[in-house]
Design a protein around this motif. Structure first.
Motif, short mmCIF file in Angstrom:
data_model
loop_
_atom_site.label_atom_id
_atom_site.label_comp_id
_atom_site.label_asym_id
_atom_site.label_seq_id
_atom_site.Cartn_x
_atom_site.Cartn_y
_atom_site.Cartn_z
N GLU A 10 71.71 187.42 71.10
CA GLU A 10 71.23 187.76 72.43
C GLU A 10 69.73 187.52 72.55
N LEU A 11 69.29 187.32 73.77
CA LEU A 11 67.87 187.27 74.06
C LEU A 11 67.36 188.69 74.32
N ASN A 12 66.08 188.91 74.02
CA ASN A 12 65.49 190.22 74.22
C ASN A 12 64.08 190.06 74.79
N ARG A 13 63.58 191.12 75.40
CA ARG A 13 62.19 191.12 75.84
C ARG A 13 61.30 190.82 74.64
N GLY A 14 60.31 189.99 74.85
CA GLY A 14 59.39 189.62 73.78
C GLY A 14 59.72 188.32 73.10
N ASP A 15 60.97 187.88 73.19
CA ASP A 15 61.33 186.62 72.56
C ASP A 15 60.54 185.47 73.17
N VAL A 16 60.09 184.55 72.32
CA VAL A 16 59.46 183.32 72.79
C VAL A 16 60.56 182.28 72.91
N VAL A 17 60.75 181.75 74.13
CA VAL A 17 61.89 180.86 74.35
C VAL A 17 61.43 179.50 74.86
N VAL A 18 62.20 178.48 74.49
CA VAL A 18 62.02 177.12 74.99
C VAL A 18 63.08 176.89 76.06
N PHE A 19 62.66 176.41 77.23
CA PHE A 19 63.62 176.18 78.30
C PHE A 19 63.34 174.86 79.01
N ARG A 20 64.40 174.27 79.54
CA ARG A 20 64.28 173.03 80.28
C ARG A 20 63.55 173.29 81.60
N ASP A 21 62.81 172.31 82.04
CA ASP A 21 62.08 172.44 83.31
C ASP A 21 62.99 172.08 84.48
N ASP A 22 64.05 172.85 84.64
CA ASP A 22 65.03 172.54 85.68
C ASP A 22 64.50 172.81 87.09
N GLN A 23 63.46 173.64 87.21
CA GLN A 23 62.93 173.98 88.51
C GLN A 23 61.73 173.12 88.93
N GLY A 24 61.29 172.24 88.05
CA GLY A 24 60.17 171.36 88.39
C GLY A 24 58.82 172.03 88.34
N TRP A 25 58.60 172.88 87.35
CA TRP A 25 57.29 173.51 87.18
C TRP A 25 56.23 172.48 86.75
N LEU A 26 56.65 171.49 86.00
CA LEU A 26 55.73 170.50 85.45
C LEU A 26 55.71 169.25 86.32
N PRO A 27 54.58 168.54 86.37
CA PRO A 27 54.56 167.26 87.08
C PRO A 27 55.34 166.21 86.32
N PRO A 28 55.81 165.16 87.00
CA PRO A 28 56.54 164.10 86.31
C PRO A 28 55.66 163.44 85.25
N ILE A 29 56.28 162.98 84.18
CA ILE A 29 55.54 162.30 83.12
C ILE A 29 56.07 160.88 82.99
N PRO A 30 55.21 159.91 82.61
CA PRO A 30 55.69 158.54 82.40
C PRO A 30 56.58 158.46 81.18
N ALA A 31 57.41 157.45 81.15
CA ALA A 31 58.30 157.27 80.00
C ALA A 31 57.47 157.06 78.74
N PRO A 32 57.69 157.84 77.69
CA PRO A 32 56.88 157.74 76.48
C PRO A 32 57.22 156.49 75.68
N ALA A 33 56.21 155.98 74.98
CA ALA A 33 56.44 154.86 74.07
C ALA A 33 57.23 155.36 72.86
N SER A 34 58.06 154.50 72.32
CA SER A 34 58.86 154.90 71.18
C SER A 34 58.91 153.77 70.16
N THR A 35 59.24 154.14 68.94
CA THR A 35 59.43 153.19 67.86
C THR A 35 60.77 153.48 67.20
N PRO A 36 61.31 152.54 66.45
CA PRO A 36 62.58 152.81 65.78
C PRO A 36 62.52 154.03 64.87
N VAL A 37 61.37 154.23 64.22
CA VAL A 37 61.22 155.38 63.32
C VAL A 37 61.23 156.68 64.11
#
Length: 237
Positions: A78-105
């Motif tokens: 279960e989640l509890n008060r105080g837990d540090v959680v990672v969540f998807r930005d489903d509500q659009g809190w963050l501005p759009p970001i460009p597609a990141p560069a990637s390498t095979p590694v």
């Protein structure tokens, strides 16, 4: 006298010598395959890597920290008060970001879950209010209260106030009220009331931040500081 059909009379066939190079290569391949399977299982069901790009959770988390989040919370745990959680930005809190560069590694390490996926936007905050909780700021002494009980937040960035803006929020079912530890540098639930009241869907939570994995001098457990919330009464709802 032995007959030709007697096994004792059959000359022993010389055993075929094993190629030591091929044996070593085969063992390495087996080890790599097993490691990949374990990594994929861990990524899918247990832990996933994430990268901290901002100072909104200082001093608990620093810019450029790498962490692992426990994917079984919410879920079996279960989640509890105080837990540090990672969540998807489903509500659009963050501005759009460009597609990141990637390498095979980098793509490989992302695929097996040993590196964060830069193509998905995520945020990381601390849970202050669970469903049904009433979170309010600020009390006459400047503290934040949950369900009418003031809390002393030991994890807040030194010199920060619990909040420089006043608010009162009743957390709906299946939602969370989240805030960054660096209150003066965190655009959290307080600043997104135009997006479903600033609340985060529990279904958007990817996992509970468990450990810092990099840099080496910061490896350690990420505390939920649950003692801060231990005297909070149950919500009225």
């Amino acid at each position: 006298m032995s007959h030709a059909s007697d096994p004792a009379a059959t000359p022993e066939r010389p055993r075929k010598k094993r190629n030591p190079v091929w044996s070593a290569v085969r063992e390495i391949v087996i080890i790599v395959v097993v490691a990949l399977v374990i990594s994929l299982l861990v990524k899918t069901f247990f832990f996933r890597a994430f990268y901290i790009p901002s100072g909104s959770m200082e001093e608990t988390l620093q810019v450029n920290d790498r962490i692992f989040a426990n994917l079984m919370a919410p879920g079996p745990f279960e989640l509890n008060r105080g837990d540090v959680v990672v969540f998807r930005d489903d509500q659009g809190w963050l501005p759009p970001i460009p597609a990141p560069a990637s390498t095979p590694v980098s793509d490989f390490f992302t695929f097996v879950g040993l590196a964060p996926d830069p193509s998905n936007q995520h945020l990381i905050k601390r849970i202050i209010g669970m469903p049904g909780d009433v979170v309010t700021c600020c009390a006459p002494d400047g503290k934040l209260s949950v369900n009418g009980t003031e809390i002393t937040e030991s994890y807040i960035y030194p010199g920060d106030n619990p909040s420089d803006t006043e608010f009162s929020a009743t957390v709906p079912d299946d939602k969370l009220w989240v805030m960054g530890d660096h209150r003066g540098a965190s655009a959290d639930s307080r600043f997104h009331e135009d997006l479903q009241g600033g609340f985060v869907d529990i279904s958007s939570v990817e996992g509970r931040a468990a450990v810092i994995s990099w840099p080496l001098d910061r490896i350690g457990k990420i505390s939920g500081h649950h003692e801060v919330f231990e005297n909070i009464p149950a919500s009225a709802n």
